[in-house]
Design a protein around this motif. Structure first.
Motif, short mmCIF file in Angstrom:
data_model
loop_
_atom_site.label_atom_id
_atom_site.label_comp_id
_atom_site.label_asym_id
_atom_site.label_seq_id
_atom_site.Cartn_x
_atom_site.Cartn_y
_atom_site.Cartn_z
N THR A 59 0.99 -1.11 -0.08
CA THR A 59 0.19 0.04 0.07
C THR A 59 0.70 1.25 0.09
N GLU A 60 2.04 1.16 0.29
CA GLU A 60 2.93 2.29 0.46
C GLU A 60 4.45 2.09 0.00
N GLY A 61 5.40 2.93 -0.28
CA GLY A 61 6.55 2.79 -0.55
C GLY A 61 7.45 3.98 -0.31
N THR A 62 8.89 3.72 0.18
CA THR A 62 9.58 4.86 0.57
C THR A 62 10.72 4.93 -0.15
N VAL A 63 10.84 6.38 -0.77
CA VAL A 63 11.74 6.90 -1.84
C VAL A 63 13.13 6.59 -1.22
N THR A 64 14.15 5.94 -1.85
CA THR A 64 15.28 5.49 -1.18
C THR A 64 16.33 6.50 -1.85
N ARG A 65 16.22 6.77 -3.36
CA ARG A 65 17.28 7.51 -4.14
C ARG A 65 16.68 8.10 -5.29
N TRP A 66 16.88 9.34 -5.58
CA TRP A 66 16.41 10.10 -6.92
C TRP A 66 17.46 9.78 -7.85
N LEU A 67 17.26 9.31 -8.81
CA LEU A 67 18.43 9.34 -9.99
C LEU A 67 18.56 10.29 -11.05
N LYS A 68 17.64 11.06 -10.70
CA LYS A 68 17.61 12.61 -11.45
C LYS A 68 17.34 13.46 -10.35
N GLN A 69 17.88 14.92 -11.03
CA GLN A 69 17.52 16.04 -10.03
C GLN A 69 16.62 17.02 -10.84
N VAL A 70 16.24 17.81 -10.11
CA VAL A 70 14.99 18.90 -10.77
C VAL A 70 15.91 19.74 -11.88
N GLY A 71 15.33 19.85 -12.83
CA GLY A 71 16.07 20.56 -14.15
C GLY A 71 16.61 19.49 -15.11
N GLU A 72 16.79 18.48 -14.78
CA GLU A 72 17.51 17.56 -15.73
C GLU A 72 16.46 16.81 -16.72
N GLU A 73 17.12 16.42 -17.63
CA GLU A 73 16.12 16.05 -18.82
C GLU A 73 16.33 14.29 -18.73
N VAL A 74 15.03 13.88 -18.59
CA VAL A 74 14.86 12.28 -18.66
C VAL A 74 14.11 11.91 -19.99
N GLU A 75 14.34 10.62 -19.98
CA GLU A 75 13.86 9.86 -21.14
C GLU A 75 12.66 9.00 -20.65
N ALA A 76 11.78 8.57 -21.55
CA ALA A 76 10.56 7.87 -21.23
C ALA A 76 11.21 6.43 -20.81
N ASP A 77 10.79 5.77 -19.96
CA ASP A 77 11.18 4.57 -19.33
C ASP A 77 12.65 4.30 -19.03
N GLU A 78 13.30 5.85 -18.77
CA GLU A 78 14.51 5.76 -18.15
C GLU A 78 14.37 5.49 -16.59
N PRO A 79 15.13 4.70 -15.75
CA PRO A 79 15.07 4.64 -14.37
C PRO A 79 15.04 6.10 -13.66
N LEU A 80 14.00 6.70 -12.98
CA LEU A 80 14.13 7.79 -12.33
C LEU A 80 14.29 8.00 -10.84
N LEU A 81 13.84 7.02 -10.32
CA LEU A 81 14.23 6.82 -8.81
C LEU A 81 14.07 5.48 -8.17
#
Length: 224
Positions: free
Chosen positions: A143-165
């Motif tokens: 029912t819930e989950g804990t964010v352990t690490r963001w792999l991207k930072q605000v302002g960075e470009e990401v691609e669809a299906d690219e690991p984000l967190l």
């Protein structure tokens, strides 16, 4: 004791002389028979020696002045009860000038590196321009989950299906992919924070973002 310096007879017919130059100044020490001054007469030019050793206490006749033979030219103090103290003015010692080393306390402060803006403002503000990143269902009982690490930072470009967190649950640790390509505009759940399934984790902005879509979940087939 004071010793007088007089103009001697410089010839049978010489009755006077003119002081042309003093070789010693008042206060200087002289030695007996040392040349003391120069005198000119109509017969001869000559030097007059000091009659005794001591200090030239006083000059009675200045340069270019004329006096008669036997007149007093100066007074030498031989040191016994000298009215004029011996003061040989030697060359003035050069006062060493303290070299003032400039206090070079100029610790070069490094210019702070230019920091990229924490958040890039979305080019176009509109509901259709942002794609929500939500926490998908990661299991039947999760029912819930804990964010352990963001792999991207605000302002960075990401691609669809690219690991984000990365997310951790009581069942599994997994990576959440980006639902669309674009710029990570906002992170809503920080690291080590817990979010419920379906909660918004971040926003991705793009020119033509598709509506947020949760990762496809295999539908459970009821047993026949």
């Amino acid at each position: 004791m004071a010793v007088s310096v007089t103009l001697p007879a410089l010839g049978e017919s010489v009755t006077e002389g003119t002081v042309t130059r003093w070789l010693k100044a008042e206060g200087e020490r002289v030695e007996a028979d040392e040349p003391l001054l120069e005198v000119s007469t109509d017969k001869v030019d000559t030097e007059i020696p000091a009659p005794a050793s001591g200090v030239l206490a006083s000059i009675k006749v200045a340069e270019d002045e004329t006096i008669e033979v036997g007149a007093e030219l100066a007074v030498i103090d031989d040191g016994s009860g000298a009215p004029a103290a011996e003061s040989a003015p030697a060359a003035e010692p050069a006062q060493p000038q303290a070299e003032q080393a400039p206090a070079q306390q100029a610790p070069a402060q490094e210019a702070p590196a230019q920091q990229a803006p924490a958040q890039e403002a979305p080019a176009q503000q509109g509901a259709a321009e942002g794609t929500d990143v939500t926490l998908p269902a990661l299991g039947e009982s999760v029912t819930e989950g804990t964010v352990t690490r963001w792999l991207k930072q605000v302002g960075e470009e990401v691609e669809a299906d690219e690991p984000l967190l990365e997310v951790s649950t009581d069942k599994v640790d997994t990576e959440i992919p980006a639902p669309a390509s674009g710029t990570l505009l906002e992170i809503l759940v920080g690291e080590d924070e817990t979010a419920e399934v379906g909660a918004k984790l971040a926003v991705i902005g793009s020119g033509a973002a598709a509506p947020a879509a949760a990762p496809a979940q295999p539908a459970e087939q009821p047993k026949a």
